[in-house]
Motif scaffolding. Sequence first.
Motif, short mmCIF file in Angstrom:
data_model
loop_
_atom_site.label_atom_id
_atom_site.label_comp_id
_atom_site.label_asym_id
_atom_site.label_seq_id
_atom_site.Cartn_x
_atom_site.Cartn_y
_atom_site.Cartn_z
N GLY A 214 41.85 38.12 22.69
CA GLY A 214 42.61 36.87 23.18
C GLY A 214 44.00 37.06 23.44
O GLY A 214 44.62 36.07 23.78
N THR A 215 44.45 37.92 23.08
CA THR A 215 46.11 38.19 23.34
C THR A 215 46.30 38.40 25.04
O THR A 215 45.68 39.37 25.65
CB THR A 215 46.62 39.35 22.64
OG1 THR A 215 46.08 40.62 22.96
CG2 THR A 215 46.33 39.14 21.05
N PRO A 216 47.39 37.70 25.61
CA PRO A 216 47.87 37.90 26.94
C PRO A 216 48.45 39.42 27.08
O PRO A 216 48.99 39.80 26.40
CB PRO A 216 48.47 36.98 27.18
CG PRO A 216 49.20 36.47 25.95
CD PRO A 216 48.21 36.81 25.07
N HIS A 217 48.27 40.12 28.16
CA HIS A 217 48.82 41.38 28.55
C HIS A 217 49.11 41.16 30.04
O HIS A 217 48.76 40.77 30.93
CB HIS A 217 47.84 42.44 28.27
CG HIS A 217 47.62 43.07 26.97
ND1 HIS A 217 48.22 43.85 26.25
CD2 HIS A 217 46.87 42.19 26.05
CE1 HIS A 217 47.68 43.53 25.31
NE2 HIS A 217 46.87 42.93 24.86
N HIS A 218 50.40 41.94 30.22
CA HIS A 218 51.06 42.27 31.55
C HIS A 218 51.68 43.57 31.47
O HIS A 218 52.29 44.26 30.76
CB HIS A 218 52.39 41.23 31.76
CG HIS A 218 52.90 41.39 32.92
ND1 HIS A 218 52.88 40.71 34.17
CD2 HIS A 218 54.13 42.18 33.13
CE1 HIS A 218 53.55 40.94 35.06
NE2 HIS A 218 54.29 42.05 34.55
N GLY A 219 51.11 44.40 32.80
CA GLY A 219 51.44 45.65 32.94
C GLY A 219 50.78 46.27 34.18
O GLY A 219 50.34 45.52 34.98
N ALA A 220 51.08 47.78 34.31
CA ALA A 220 50.71 48.42 35.36
C ALA A 220 49.17 48.65 35.27
O ALA A 220 48.80 48.97 33.87
CB ALA A 220 51.40 49.83 35.37
N ALA A 221 48.49 48.71 36.43
CA ALA A 221 47.00 49.17 36.15
C ALA A 221 46.60 49.58 37.49
O ALA A 221 47.22 49.29 38.45
CB ALA A 221 46.19 47.86 35.74
N MET A 222 45.34 50.30 37.34
CA MET A 222 44.71 50.73 38.59
C MET A 222 43.81 50.06 39.26
O MET A 222 42.87 49.62 38.50
CB MET A 222 44.36 52.29 38.29
CG MET A 222 45.28 53.29 37.79
SD MET A 222 46.73 53.53 38.93
CE MET A 222 45.89 54.40 40.28
N THR A 223 43.65 49.62 40.51
CA THR A 223 42.65 48.90 41.13
C THR A 223 42.27 49.63 42.26
O THR A 223 42.69 50.59 42.93
CB THR A 223 43.26 47.44 41.56
OG1 THR A 223 42.07 46.88 42.27
CG2 THR A 223 44.47 47.84 42.41
N SER A 224 40.77 49.24 42.47
CA SER A 224 40.27 49.97 43.61
C SER A 224 40.18 48.89 44.97
O SER A 224 39.60 49.34 45.97
CB SER A 224 38.65 50.23 43.29
OG SER A 224 38.02 49.04 42.93
N LEU A 225 40.93 47.83 44.76
CA LEU A 225 41.05 46.97 45.77
C LEU A 225 41.75 47.56 47.14
O LEU A 225 42.80 48.66 46.76
CB LEU A 225 41.80 45.75 45.64
CG LEU A 225 41.27 45.02 44.47
CD1 LEU A 225 42.21 43.86 44.10
CD2 LEU A 225 40.04 44.27 45.02
#
Length: 201
Positions: A105-116
């Motif tokens: 339930g905790t919000p997170h903000h950061g870099a991630a990898m996407t296949s979009l």
Amino acid sequence: MRAISGLWRWRHNPLRRATDLAEAWVALGALLLILVVAPSVGSLVGGLAQGTLQESVRQQRASRHLVTATVVRKVTGAPLDTDPEAATGRDRRTRVVADWTAPDGTPHHGAAMTSLDTPRPGDHFTIWTDQQGRTVARPLDPATAATHAVLAGFGAALLTAGLVEACRRLIVWRMVRRRYARWDQAWDKAGPDWGRTGTGS
């Protein structure tokens, strides 16, 4: 392994030497070990690897969760990368800054990898996280784990066969060296001049 056929050929041959039969028996023993022990070792190693890898699959599936993330912005100039544990290495991925909510339930903000292909702010995509929301690689696929186990078993069988063959070659090499040493002793006993050129007769 040609020496194996010598076991039959040399049975009643008057020119047969003890070392000829010994080499043939060594070759036969090595062949039997390769045919029996190598597959057994491969099967054992493959089974152990299968059990360990499938347990790892279960643990990863229990501890990793698929969550939905929202693109905040694309990270410009970031190199394209691939997921090393992905089923196919052809998936092109782009680094973005995103928001997501962890399974706890905790919000997170950061870099991630996407296949979009062209990620835009507000686009949604899925990522794998642990229970606390930290991004992780996706869990190992059962089929991939089984493939790794088969390869481990096959490799162990080949390694065992190679070791047996190396031992056979070493034994035969030592037998040949011993045979040559006996020949040298026989020549020495025959006399210093017998059979040598330039000594006169």
